[in-house]
Design a protein around this motif. Structure first.
Motif, PDB file in Angstrom:
ATOM      1  N   SER A 129      34.026  37.103  40.091  1.00 39.78           N
ATOM      2  CA  SER A 129      33.153  37.632  39.039  1.00 39.78           C
ATOM      3  C   SER A 129      33.215  36.817  37.756  1.00 39.78           C
ATOM      4  O   SER A 129      32.510  37.119  36.791  1.00 39.78           O
ATOM      5  CB  SER A 129      33.534  39.086  38.735  1.00 39.78           C
ATOM      6  OG  SER A 129      34.878  39.165  38.315  1.00 39.78           O
ATOM      7  N   ASN A 130      34.084  35.775  37.741  1.00 35.66           N
ATOM      8  CA  ASN A 130      34.298  34.974  36.535  1.00 35.66           C
ATOM      9  C   ASN A 130      34.675  35.847  35.330  1.00 35.66           C
ATOM     10  O   ASN A 130      34.280  35.593  34.196  1.00 35.66           O
ATOM     11  CB  ASN A 130      33.055  34.136  36.204  1.00 35.66           C
ATOM     12  CG  ASN A 130      32.830  33.021  37.215  1.00 35.66           C
ATOM     13  OD1 ASN A 130      33.790  32.435  37.720  1.00 35.66           O
ATOM     14  ND2 ASN A 130      31.575  32.744  37.524  1.00 35.66           N
ATOM     15  N   ASN A 131      35.435  36.875  35.608  1.00 36.18           N
ATOM     16  CA  ASN A 131      35.912  37.806  34.585  1.00 36.18           C
ATOM     17  C   ASN A 131      37.119  37.202  33.877  1.00 36.18           C
ATOM     18  O   ASN A 131      38.119  36.870  34.513  1.00 36.18           O
ATOM     19  CB  ASN A 131      36.295  39.138  35.245  1.00 36.18           C
ATOM     20  CG  ASN A 131      36.655  40.205  34.239  1.00 36.18           C
ATOM     21  OD1 ASN A 131      37.167  39.932  33.162  1.00 36.18           O
ATOM     22  ND2 ASN A 131      36.404  41.456  34.605  1.00 36.18           N
ATOM     23  N   ARG A 132      37.052  37.060  32.575  1.00 36.31           N
ATOM     24  CA  ARG A 132      38.136  36.441  31.815  1.00 36.31           C
ATOM     25  C   ARG A 132      39.442  37.216  31.903  1.00 36.31           C
ATOM     26  O   ARG A 132      40.521  36.661  31.657  1.00 36.31           O
ATOM     27  CB  ARG A 132      37.728  36.309  30.340  1.00 36.31           C
ATOM     28  CG  ARG A 132      36.604  35.311  30.096  1.00 36.31           C
ATOM     29  CD  ARG A 132      36.325  35.182  28.615  1.00 36.31           C
ATOM     30  NE  ARG A 132      35.264  34.211  28.352  1.00 36.31           N
ATOM     31  CZ  ARG A 132      34.833  33.889  27.142  1.00 36.31           C
ATOM     32  NH1 ARG A 132      35.383  34.485  26.070  1.00 36.31           N
ATOM     33  NH2 ARG A 132      33.877  33.003  26.983  1.00 36.31           N
ATOM     34  N   ASN A 133      39.355  38.480  32.232  1.00 37.55           N
ATOM     35  CA  ASN A 133      40.549  39.312  32.321  1.00 37.55           C
ATOM     36  C   ASN A 133      41.195  39.283  33.703  1.00 37.55           C
ATOM     37  O   ASN A 133      42.200  39.945  33.930  1.00 37.55           O
ATOM     38  CB  ASN A 133      40.202  40.764  31.955  1.00 37.55           C
ATOM     39  CG  ASN A 133      39.734  40.894  30.515  1.00 37.55           C
ATOM     40  OD1 ASN A 133      40.299  40.273  29.612  1.00 37.55           O
ATOM     41  ND2 ASN A 133      38.696  41.687  30.300  1.00 37.55           N
ATOM     42  N   LYS A 134      40.609  38.502  34.614  1.00 35.60           N
ATOM     43  CA  LYS A 134      41.150  38.395  35.963  1.00 35.60           C
ATOM     44  C   LYS A 134      41.661  36.984  36.223  1.00 35.60           C
ATOM     45  O   LYS A 134      41.150  36.006  35.662  1.00 35.60           O
ATOM     46  CB  LYS A 134      40.096  38.765  37.015  1.00 35.60           C
ATOM     47  CG  LYS A 134      39.786  40.252  37.067  1.00 35.60           C
ATOM     48  CD  LYS A 134      38.944  40.569  38.292  1.00 35.60           C
ATOM     49  CE  LYS A 134      38.758  42.070  38.440  1.00 35.60           C
ATOM     50  NZ  LYS A 134      38.087  42.419  39.706  1.00 35.60           N
ATOM     51  N   ASN A 135      42.644  36.891  37.095  1.00 33.09           N
ATOM     52  CA  ASN A 135      43.180  35.593  37.479  1.00 33.09           C
ATOM     53  C   ASN A 135      42.347  35.004  38.616  1.00 33.09           C
ATOM     54  O   ASN A 135      41.587  35.707  39.279  1.00 33.09           O
ATOM     55  CB  ASN A 135      44.636  35.745  37.930  1.00 33.09           C
ATOM     56  CG  ASN A 135      45.513  36.317  36.840  1.00 33.09           C
ATOM     57  OD1 ASN A 135      45.391  35.968  35.671  1.00 33.09           O
ATOM     58  ND2 ASN A 135      46.411  37.216  37.216  1.00 33.09           N
ATOM     59  N   GLY A 136      42.528  33.722  38.825  1.00 34.09           N
ATOM     60  CA  GLY A 136      41.851  33.065  39.929  1.00 34.09           C
ATOM     61  C   GLY A 136      40.969  31.916  39.476  1.00 34.09           C
ATOM     62  O   GLY A 136      40.487  31.891  38.346  1.00 34.09           O
TER      63      GLY A 136
END
Length: 220
Positions: A129-136
């Motif tokens: 999701s390209n979520n800044r709060n998620k890793n990866g």
């Protein structure tokens, strides 16, 4: 029979029934028991019932468990965020690492796994999701990272891991399934899609998950 063991059997039954209903081969789907925040007495009970693979998120907590059960030849999966200063302990104590997200981490894990056999089984974590709060790593750069990892002799690239947004539509699951299929075609050893938790394991099965990480439904 304890409540925990009953819960595990219940999850296996749900996986089997749901897979049959949707014409999916359930034997290809593995259950990883996530034992973060669980005491050693719980793991001891599961070992007595022939379970050997456990997932952990917190390094210091997991090292105590790994040390206590060193003689049991268990398979420990690291599921947490990896900082550079943790790579040595992860490389030396775990069988699997699900959360490689950049070249530096892969390089350090490979370096510290040297002279240890077998190679460390690894998955690339994708932030679909390209979520800044998620890793990866991003879906755009995951193949570049895979190409780098596959050439490291002390790491064995097995596939990808993802934590999609639970409230998202199915598009994120479809995207990660597409990436997995492309990666399987490109690299012969790719066979693991670590997708699905207590909250979304049925949806994960529909989108090709081969390894489901369950903690809450087992221990609640």
């Amino acid at each position: 029979m304890s409540k925990i063991i009953k819960n595990i059997q219940n999850i296996y039954e749900k996986i089997s029934n749901f897979s049959k209903k949707n014409k999916i081969k359930s034997r290809k789907i593995k259950l990883l028991i996530v034992t973060k925040n669980q005491g050693t007495h719980v793991i001891k009970k599961m070992i007595k019932n022939k379970f050997v693979s456990f997932g952990e998120n917190y390094l210091q907590e997991s090292l105590k468990k790994i040390k206590k059960f060193k003689k049991n030849k268990l398979k420990w999966h690291f599921l947490g965020k990896i900082q550079s200063n943790k790579t040595k302990l992860i490389a030396k104590n775990f069988s699997w690492c699900h959360t490689i997200d950049r070249k530096k981490i892969a390089f350090l894990l490979n370096k510290h796994r040297n002279n240890i056999t077998p190679p460390l089984n690894v998955l690339i974590q994708i932030n679909i999701s390209n979520n800044r709060n998620k890793n990866g790593t991003s879906k755009e750069s995951c193949f570049q990272l895979a190409e780098y990892v596959k050439n490291l002799k002390n790491l064995h690239l097995k596939g990808i891991m993802c934590l999609p947004n639970l409230n998202s539509k199915n598009d994120e699951y479809q995207k990660i399934q597409n990436i997995f299929q492309k990666m399987k075609k490109k690299y012969k050893n790719i066979n693991t899609l670590s997708l699905g938790t207590s909250q979304d394991f049925k949806k994960a099965i529909l989108y090709g998950s081969t390894l489901i990480r369950i903690g809450k439904k087992i221990f609640s």
